[in-house]
Write an enzyme that holds these catalytic residues in place. Structure first.
Site, PDB file in Angstrom:
ATOM      1  N   GLU A 113      38.846 -33.657 103.970  1.00  0.00           N
ATOM      2  CA  GLU A 113      37.722 -34.466 103.468  1.00  0.00           C
ATOM      3  C   GLU A 113      37.828 -34.648 101.959  1.00  0.00           C
ATOM      4  OE1 GLU A 113      34.983 -36.059 104.213  1.00  0.00           O
ATOM      5  OE2 GLU A 113      33.960 -35.204 105.952  1.00  0.00           O
ATOM      6  N   ASP A 114      37.269 -35.747 101.447  1.00  0.00           N
ATOM      7  CA  ASP A 114      37.185 -35.930 100.000  1.00  0.00           C
ATOM      8  C   ASP A 114      36.056 -35.084  99.408  1.00  0.00           C
ATOM      9  OD1 ASP A 114      35.294 -37.457 101.346  1.00  0.00           O
ATOM     10  OD2 ASP A 114      35.491 -39.215 100.065  1.00  0.00           O
TER      11      ASP A 114
ATOM     12  N   ASP B 141      28.883 -33.362 101.205  1.00  0.00           N
ATOM     13  CA  ASP B 141      27.593 -33.618 100.569  1.00  0.00           C
ATOM     14  C   ASP B 141      26.504 -32.990 101.455  1.00  0.00           C
ATOM     15  OD1 ASP B 141      25.707 -34.805  98.843  1.00  0.00           O
ATOM     16  OD2 ASP B 141      25.759 -36.715  99.876  1.00  0.00           O
TER      17      ASP B 141
ATOM     18  N   PHE C  47      26.811 -37.918  91.649  1.00  0.00           N
ATOM     19  CA  PHE C  47      27.587 -38.846  92.459  1.00  0.00           C
ATOM     20  C   PHE C  47      28.874 -39.168  91.721  1.00  0.00           C
ATOM     21  CE2 PHE C  47      28.874 -42.569  94.770  1.00  0.00           C
ATOM     22  CZ  PHE C  47      28.473 -42.272  96.067  1.00  0.00           C
TER      23      PHE C  47
ATOM     24  N   ARG D 297      37.727 -46.699  94.340  1.00  0.00           N
ATOM     25  CA  ARG D 297      38.615 -45.798  95.085  1.00  0.00           C
ATOM     26  C   ARG D 297      40.000 -45.703  94.449  1.00  0.00           C
ATOM     27  NH1 ARG D 297      36.294 -44.574 100.134  1.00  0.00           N
ATOM     28  NH2 ARG D 297      35.143 -46.254 101.148  1.00  0.00           N
TER      29      ARG D 297
HETATM   30  P1  IMP Z   1      27.881 -36.125 103.994  1.00  0.00           P
HETATM   31  O1  IMP Z   1      27.846 -36.515 105.447  1.00  0.00           O
HETATM   32  O2  IMP Z   1      26.542 -36.308 103.341  1.00  0.00           O
HETATM   33  O3  IMP Z   1      28.436 -34.748 103.735  1.00  0.00           O
HETATM   34  O4  IMP Z   1      28.752 -37.195 103.271  1.00  0.00           O
HETATM   35  C1  IMP Z   1      30.090 -37.188 103.308  1.00  0.00           C
HETATM   36  C2  IMP Z   1      30.662 -38.511 102.886  1.00  0.00           C
HETATM   37  O5  IMP Z   1      29.769 -39.253 102.018  1.00  0.00           O
HETATM   38  C3  IMP Z   1      31.896 -38.249 102.070  1.00  0.00           C
HETATM   39  O6  IMP Z   1      33.025 -38.126 102.888  1.00  0.00           O
HETATM   40  C4  IMP Z   1      31.913 -39.453 101.153  1.00  0.00           C
HETATM   41  O7  IMP Z   1      32.521 -40.532 101.822  1.00  0.00           O
HETATM   42  C5  IMP Z   1      30.450 -39.779 100.930  1.00  0.00           C
HETATM   43  N1  IMP Z   1      29.967 -39.151  99.660  1.00  0.00           N
HETATM   44  C6  IMP Z   1      29.140 -38.102  99.522  1.00  0.00           C
HETATM   45  N2  IMP Z   1      28.944 -37.796  98.215  1.00  0.00           N
HETATM   46  C7  IMP Z   1      29.686 -38.684  97.518  1.00  0.00           C
HETATM   47  C8  IMP Z   1      29.937 -38.881  96.110  1.00  0.00           C
HETATM   48  O8  IMP Z   1      29.442 -38.170  95.209  1.00  0.00           O
HETATM   49  N3  IMP Z   1      30.762 -39.909  95.809  1.00  0.00           N
HETATM   50  C9  IMP Z   1      31.354 -40.710  96.737  1.00  0.00           C
HETATM   51  N4  IMP Z   1      31.166 -40.547  98.036  1.00  0.00           N
HETATM   52  C10 IMP Z   1      30.335 -39.543  98.443  1.00  0.00           C
END
Ligand code: IMP
Length: 174
Positions: free
Chosen positions: A96-97, A100, A149, A162
């Site tokens: 994963e990148d 969150d 963010f 990106r």
């Molecule tokens: P989660 O389901 O809330 O954990 O979100 C995960 C996905 O949301 C990540 O794989 C990202 O694609 C996107 N995301 C969450 N936070 C950020 C951020 O700070 N910058 C860019 N993308 C984010």
């Protein structure tokens, strides 16, 4: 919204962390049949750099999940690209990148577990533990962030940024 005037992490700082993660994974996955499951699109660059620094063989696959975040904290997740390789009996590392709320990774974990792998782990370059809405921990995490963010190195805001090699904070315009 605008980018911070200087990077939060430069490309070379990122590569240092990627190297540490690649070393740990290479130790832990030696002698195992491993599938690296790169989560599109955000983990494109990270996955590519990480796997090229690893010193043990791994198969590569992709998954693309779209999460619909609304009032409901369960958050529905749709799989736009499902894994193409059979995961049964394999050691799967989800790449994963950024973690969150954890909802996306949690849904991917559920999908992978349903395929009965030998083991499953989450490797994320960035982690925002303070934003978590489900009980989920990254097994391999490169960099912990505050509630901010970030964009660049694969991560986007409305499909922009990106391609940037460095990571920036996205800030409100004055
Ligand atoms: P989660 O389901 O809330 O954990 O979100 C995960 C996905 O949301 C990540 O794989 C990202 O694609 C996107 N995301 C969450 N936070 C950020 C951020 O700070 N910058 C860019 N993308 C984010």
């Amino acid at each position: 919204m605008k980018l911070s005037s200087s990077p939060l992490y430069t490309a070379s700082q990122i590569q240092e962390r990627v190297e540490v993660l690649a070393e740990k994974l290479s130790q832990d996955y030696a002698g195992r049949e491993t599938i690296a499951l790169i989560v599109l699109k955000g983990a494109l660059h990270f996955g590519s750099d990480l796997l090229r620094k690893m010193t043990v063989p791994v198969s590569i696959d992709f998954i693309r999940a779209k999460s619909y975040k609304g009032a409901a904290s369960t958050g529905r997740v749709e799989f736009l690209v499902p894994p193409s390789l059979p995961l049964k009996g394999k050691h799967v590392v989800i790449i994963e990148d950024i973690l969150d709320t954890g909802l996306t990774a949690n849904a991917i974990l559920g999908r992978v577990n349903a395929a009965k792998p030998a083991s499953v782990a989450i490797c994320s370059l960035f982690d925002k533990p303070k934003c978590r809405e489900v009980d989920l921990r990254g097994d391999y995490v490169g960099i912990e962030l505050e509630r901010q963010f970030v964009v660049g190195y694969g991560m986007d805001y409305e499909e922009r940024y990106r391609e940037l090699p460095d990571v920036y904070v996205l800030e409100e315009e004055e």
